[in-house]
Enzyme design. Structure first.
Site, PDB file in Angstrom:
ATOM      1  N   ASN A  11      51.542  16.136  49.106  1.00 33.82           N
ATOM      2  CA  ASN A  11      50.306  16.242  49.881  1.00 33.82           C
ATOM      3  C   ASN A  11      49.671  14.857  49.881  1.00 33.82           C
ATOM      4  OD1 ASN A  11      47.808  16.745  50.946  1.00 33.82           O
ATOM      5  ND2 ASN A  11      47.120  18.141  49.320  1.00 33.82           N
ATOM      6  N   LYS A  13      47.174  13.849  51.446  1.00 33.58           N
ATOM      7  CA  LYS A  13      45.708  13.910  51.618  1.00 33.58           C
ATOM      8  C   LYS A  13      45.280  12.858  52.647  1.00 33.58           C
ATOM      9  CE  LYS A  13      45.354  15.926  47.045  1.00 33.58           C
ATOM     10  NZ  LYS A  13      44.581  16.153  45.837  1.00 33.58           N
ATOM     11  N   HIS A  97      43.622  24.687  50.311  1.00 28.75           N
ATOM     12  CA  HIS A  97      43.534  23.697  49.226  1.00 28.75           C
ATOM     13  C   HIS A  97      42.109  23.699  48.677  1.00 28.75           C
ATOM     14  CE1 HIS A  97      43.600  19.938  47.036  1.00 28.75           C
ATOM     15  NE2 HIS A  97      44.926  20.018  47.065  1.00 28.75           N
ATOM     16  N   GLU A  99      40.242  21.395  47.837  1.00 24.56           N
ATOM     17  CA  GLU A  99      39.346  20.407  48.473  1.00 24.56           C
ATOM     18  C   GLU A  99      38.783  20.955  49.771  1.00 24.56           C
ATOM     19  OE1 GLU A  99      42.135  17.159  48.368  1.00 24.56           O
ATOM     20  OE2 GLU A  99      41.974  17.110  46.177  1.00 24.56           O
ATOM     21  N   GLU A 169      47.138  25.525  41.761  1.00 21.66           N
ATOM     22  CA  GLU A 169      46.579  24.203  41.468  1.00 21.66           C
ATOM     23  C   GLU A 169      45.242  24.367  40.744  1.00 21.66           C
ATOM     24  OE1 GLU A 169      48.359  21.120  44.456  1.00 21.66           O
ATOM     25  OE2 GLU A 169      46.423  21.794  45.167  1.00 21.66           O
ATOM     26  N   GLY A 175      44.051  15.338  40.417  1.00 21.70           N
ATOM     27  CA  GLY A 175      43.603  13.940  40.466  1.00 21.70           C
ATOM     28  C   GLY A 175      42.925  13.469  39.195  1.00 21.70           C
ATOM     29  N   SER A 215      48.160  16.754  38.988  1.00 12.78           N
ATOM     30  CA  SER A 215      48.624  15.626  38.169  1.00 12.78           C
ATOM     31  C   SER A 215      50.098  15.739  37.771  1.00 12.78           C
ATOM     32  CB  SER A 215      47.727  15.445  36.938  1.00 12.78           C
ATOM     33  OG  SER A 215      46.397  15.148  37.338  1.00 12.78           O
TER      34      SER A 215
HETATM   35  P1  13P Z   1      47.259  15.254  42.214  1.00  5.94           P
HETATM   36  O1  13P Z   1      48.755  15.345  42.085  1.00  5.94           O
HETATM   37  O2  13P Z   1      46.773  13.924  42.692  1.00  5.94           O
HETATM   38  O3  13P Z   1      46.567  15.757  40.992  1.00  5.94           O
HETATM   39  O4  13P Z   1      46.860  16.271  43.418  1.00  5.94           O
HETATM   40  C1  13P Z   1      47.336  17.574  43.373  1.00  5.94           C
HETATM   41  C2  13P Z   1      47.028  18.215  44.669  1.00  5.94           C
HETATM   42  O5  13P Z   1      45.873  18.471  44.986  1.00  5.94           O
HETATM   43  C3  13P Z   1      48.144  18.498  45.576  1.00  5.94           C
HETATM   44  O6  13P Z   1      47.757  19.329  46.620  1.00  5.94           O
END
Ligand code: 13P
Length: 258
Positions: A11, A13, A97, A99, A169, A175, A215
Site C-alpha cells: 500500500n 498510500k 483502511h 486511515e 491491521e 507506521g 510495520s
Molecule cells: P506500515 O507498514 O507503514 O506500518 O503501514 C501498514 C499499512 O497501513 C498498510 O495498509
C-alpha cells in the site's frame, strides 16, 4: 487443511510520482517475473495506475487501488469507481483502511457497499479491519475487529464473497515501528477465521486469505508469516523500496513452500 496462496500487497498510500512509481513497480516486476509461489500486488496512487500497469506488463504482479466509491458513475466529485478501476487494470482494491475510517469518515456501511460493488465488478476487495490502542487496552480488540467483519460481509453469501481478502491491521502498529507479536496476530487472525466460518461456512472461511498489516518489514515478515492463519502481509512503509519489499515477497514464497 486448505492451502492458501500467500498474498503480499504493498500500500503505497500518498507516495511516489509517476516516474518513481514506474521505477519501483519495474523492480518488483523484474523480481517476480511470470510468477512465484505467492501472489504480489502493488497499490500506487491513482495518477500512476497507467504507468505502473505498463511497468508490470508480462509479470504476475497485480495492481491495486487504495479506495473506491460504491457507485459506478455520477455526481460524486473526486471519487473513483469499480468500473474505472477495472478500466485502469486494477484487479484488487484496498477498502476500509483505518486511515480512511479515521480521517475521511468512512463508515462500516460504506465499507459494506464497497465490498459489494467490487465483487460485482470482479475486483478483489482487500478489506481492512483493526483496533486502536485504546480499544486494545480496554480488551475490546475482538469486539471491534469482528464487528467490522460482520458489518462488511452482511447481505452477501459465501459464493459472492469467494474472492474476499481480509487484512488485520492494528491501528497502533501502522507506521509506528510497533508490530503485533506473532502470537497476538495469530490469535486475532484465528478469531477472524472463526467468525467468517460462523457467518458463511467453514469451507469458505478456510479459503479466505487473512493478511497482517502494521510495520511489516523484512526482519519480522518470516515470523509473522509462520503463523497458521497469517496468509500474507499488507505493507505500507516497507513497500516503498525494492530493497524492503522484495525480501517480504520472498518471505511469502517461503510460506507458500513450507
Ligand atoms: P506500515 O507498514 O507503514 O506500518 O503501514 C501498514 C499499512 O497501513 C498498510 O495498509
Amino acid at each position: 487443511m486448505t492451502k492458501r496462496t500467500p498474498l503480499i500487497a504493498g500500500n503505497w498510500k500518498l507516495n511516489k510520482t509517476i516516474d518513481e512509481s514506474k521505477a519501483l513497480a519495474g523492480a518488483i516486476a523484474a523480481h517476480v517475473g511470470a510468477g512465484l509461489a505467492c501472489e504480489a500486488v502493488v497499490g500506487p496512487v491513482a495518477t500512476s495506475f497507467a504507468a505502473v500497469k505498463q511497468s508490470l506488463e508480462g509479470s504476475a504482479v497485480g495492481l491495486a487501488a487504495q479506495n473506491t466509491h460504491w457507485e459506478d458513475s455520477g455526481a460524486w466529485t473526486g471519487e473513483l469507481s469499480p468500473t474505472l478501476l477495472v478500466d485502469a487494470g486494477c484487479g484488487y482494491c484496498i477498502i476500509g483502511h483505518s486511515e480512511r475510517r479515521q480521517f475521511f469518515g468512512e463508515t462500516d456501511e460504506g465499507v459494506r457497499k464497497k465490498v459489494g460493488a467490487l465483487l460485482v465488478h470482479k475486483v478483489v476487495p482487500i478489506l481492512c479491519v483493526g483496533e486502536s490502542l485504546e480499544q486494545r487496552e480496554a480488551g475490546k480488540t475482538l469486539d471491534v475487529v469482528l464487528g467490522q467483519i460482520d458489518a462488511a460481509t452482511e447481505g452477501y453469501d459465501a459464493v459472492a464473497l469467494a474472492p474476499l481478502v481480509v487484512a488485520y491491521e492494528p491501528i497502533w502498529a501502522i507506521g509506528t515501528g510497533l508490530t503485533a507479536k506473532a502470537e497476538d496476530a495469530q490469535e486475532v487472525h484465528a478469531a477472524i477465521r472463526g467468525r467468517l466460518a460462523e457467518l458463511k461456512g467453514q469451507s469458505w472461511a478456510d479459503s479466505v486469505r487473512i493478511l497482517y498489516g502494521g510495520s511489516v518489514k523484512p526482519s519480522n515478515a518470516d515470523e509473522l508469516l509462520s503463523q497458521p492463519d497469517v496468509d500474507g502481509a499488507l505493507v505500507g512503509g516497507a513497500s516503498l523500496t525494492p530493497d524492503n519489499f522484495i525480501p517480504i515477497i520472498d518471505a511469502g514464497v517461503r510460506r507458500a513452500e513450507s
